[in-house]
Write an enzyme that holds these catalytic residues in place. Structure first.
Site, PDB file in Angstrom:
ATOM      1  CE  LYS A  22      -2.928   2.562   3.278  1.00  0.00           C
ATOM      2  NZ  LYS A  22      -1.933   3.447   3.892  1.00  0.00           N
ATOM      3  NE  ARG A 110      -0.671  11.248   6.510  1.00  0.00           N
ATOM      4  CZ  ARG A 110      -0.330  12.287   7.252  1.00  0.00           C
ATOM      5  NH1 ARG A 110      -1.253  13.128   7.665  1.00  0.00           N
ATOM      6  NH2 ARG A 110       0.918  12.500   7.587  1.00  0.00           N
ATOM      7  CG  ASP A 134      -4.865   4.764   9.873  1.00  0.00           C
ATOM      8  OD1 ASP A 134      -5.983   4.390   9.509  1.00  0.00           O
ATOM      9  OD2 ASP A 134      -3.817   4.163   9.602  1.00  0.00           O
TER      10      ASP A 134
END
Length: 463
Positions: A22, A110, A134
């Site tokens: 990721k 993000r 997050d």
């Protein structure tokens, strides 16, 4: 909001393959903005954060073309989509980059912060708001901003829109679209922290700057190395790769290239944790063992047995696993640190694994102040954990004498979410995890892949 229903107590066995990384995907996809020529990227994971970034690039005018796999290519696992896309940023909608819609979408993702460096380098201007992601504590952008300032960029806060405009020196008097050449200037800089995204962003800005840029205290994890290798394949001149001292000799033009993303080391670590606490023999295939750093050793310190067979990891059934002590007999401490230290993304999984070990261990989560707050959910499940403060927790292992209890929980972030899923699979009874969109941000098709190993996970709501 989607949820998982997990029937715990079913042992897992078989073979599983990690998805593409990721964090690397977010970096290298943003790097395609540095050239007008096609860049092909292989092994792109099919996860929420990456897909949202790709959609945002499409909105910006980037041509994104899926590449059909060769008919002779046999995927190792049909449950993991090893996707390949070609990106071409030859006709960007520069006016869209000024729009409220663009700012709103960036605020939800993000990874959008990684577009600043490429846009600043190629067009002389970028817009940024506080990005999403997050909820694990403060994740400041100072390192990014200070690095850009070293290269000559300037910041302007637009209060009514709550955004920052980042502008290269020569752009202040003319539109970015009219910028004839990059006006950033190479220089020496010492980063205040070894920020991964900060390093990646600064490197992407520096490759098109005039002169030589030297970055000391640079992050050097494998995904930053991969970004640098891609940039060099595109015509950049970066040396010192894999060290914390990078030297970038600026160039006027980057061209197209091809790149393959590494397996996701965090997913590999998550699978090691699953295999340890509720596995009956699991093989993690094509794990890129040389790029895992000390991740396997961190689990071995908890007593988990791991075999390396070629590029696979084999985790046999662990009837018991005993936490090691230091040589002088003191309690084991596991702490996160910048690469090549232990990644903070696996502290949550390691804590869950430790709940069923024999012995005690102190976890010290240094890099984020809110990442340990999920342990109250493990305590509700029956784990013996003392939360000392926002950064430290002591786990007293059950040695499998007490099974965790099923609970209803909510996933606060990606890594805590996967840790709670592991706990639920090992617990007695039926658990429910809400807000699993957080898990979907980082783990591809996770319930079907684990069900193929023997788990009993049902999704409620949209994927």
């Amino acid at each position: 909001m989607a949820s998982f229903i997990i029937e715990g107590g079913h042992p897992l066995s078989g073979t599983i393959q990690p998805q593409g990384a990721k964090n690397e995907a977010l970096q290298v996809i943003c790097a395609t903005l540095l050239t007008s020529e096609p860049v092909t990227i292989q092994n792109i994971p099919d996860i929420r954060d990456v897909n949202n970034l790709i959609e945002l690039l499409k909105d910006m005018g980037v041509k994104v073309t899926p590449v059909t796999a060769s008919p002779t290519a046999q995927p190792a696992s049909p449950l993991v989509l090893s996707r390949t896309f070609t990106f071409q940023a030859d006709n960007l909608r520069l006016d869209y980059l000024e729009s409220d819609e663009f700012v709103r979408k960036c605020a939800q993702l993000r990874g959008s912060v990684l577009m600043i460096g490429p846009l600043l380098a190629r067009f002389g201007k970028a817009v940024i708001t506080q990005p999403g992601g997050d909820k694990i504590g403060r994740r400041r952008l100072d390192t990014h901003f200070l690095g850009f300032e070293h290269l000559g960029a300037r910041f302007h806060h637009v209060e009514e829109r709550n955004i920052y405009e980042i502008v290269a020196p020569a752009t202040t008097a003319r539109k970015a679209a009219q910028l004839a050449a990059n006006s950033l200037k190479g220089t020496y800089m010492l980063l205040d922290e070894a920020s991964v995204t900060g390093t990646a962003n600064i490197v992407m800005a520096a490759v098109l700057a005039k002169g030589t840029t030297t970055i000391y205290n640079a992050a050097c994890e494998p995904y930053v190395q991969q970004l640098c290798h891609l940039l060099n394949a595109m015509g950049a001149r970066i040396s010192g790769i894999a060290s914390n001292l990078l030297t970038i000799v600026g160039t006027d033009h980057l061209h197209g290239a091809s790149h393959r993303i590494l397996p996701d080391m965090i997913e590999v670590g998550s699978f090691i944790g699953m295999a340890a606490i509720c596995g009956d023999g699991i093989r993690i295939k094509d794990a890129s063992v040389k790029n895992l750093g000390i991740i396997p050793d961190a689990f071995r310190r908890l007593g988990v047995r791991i075999k390396v067979e070629g590029d696979d990891l084999v985790i046999p059934h662990q009837r018991h696993y005993e936490i090691q002590s230091f040589i002088d007999g003191t309690i084991m401490t596991l702490a996160d640190a910048p690469w090549p230290g232990l990644t903070p993304d696996l502290i949550s999984v390691l804590i869950t694994v430790a709940t069923q070990a024999r012995g005690s261990v102190l976890f010290h989560q240094k890099m984020f102040e809110s990442r340990l707050f999920f342990v109250d959910k493990l305590i509700d499940m029956g784990a013996q954990i003392i939360l000392c403060d926002p950064h430290r927790a002591v786990v007293v292992g059950h040695d499998r004498k007490i099974q965790l209890r099923a609970q209803r929980m909510s996933s606060p972030d990606i890594r805590a979410g996967i840790a709670l899923l592991i706990a639920a699979m090992s617990a007695g009874g039926q658990s429910r995890i809400d807000n699993i969109e957080q898990i979907d941000r980082g783990y591809e098709n996770i319930e079907n892949r684990l069900n193929a190993l023997g788990a009993r996970i049902t999704r409620l709501g949209p994927q």
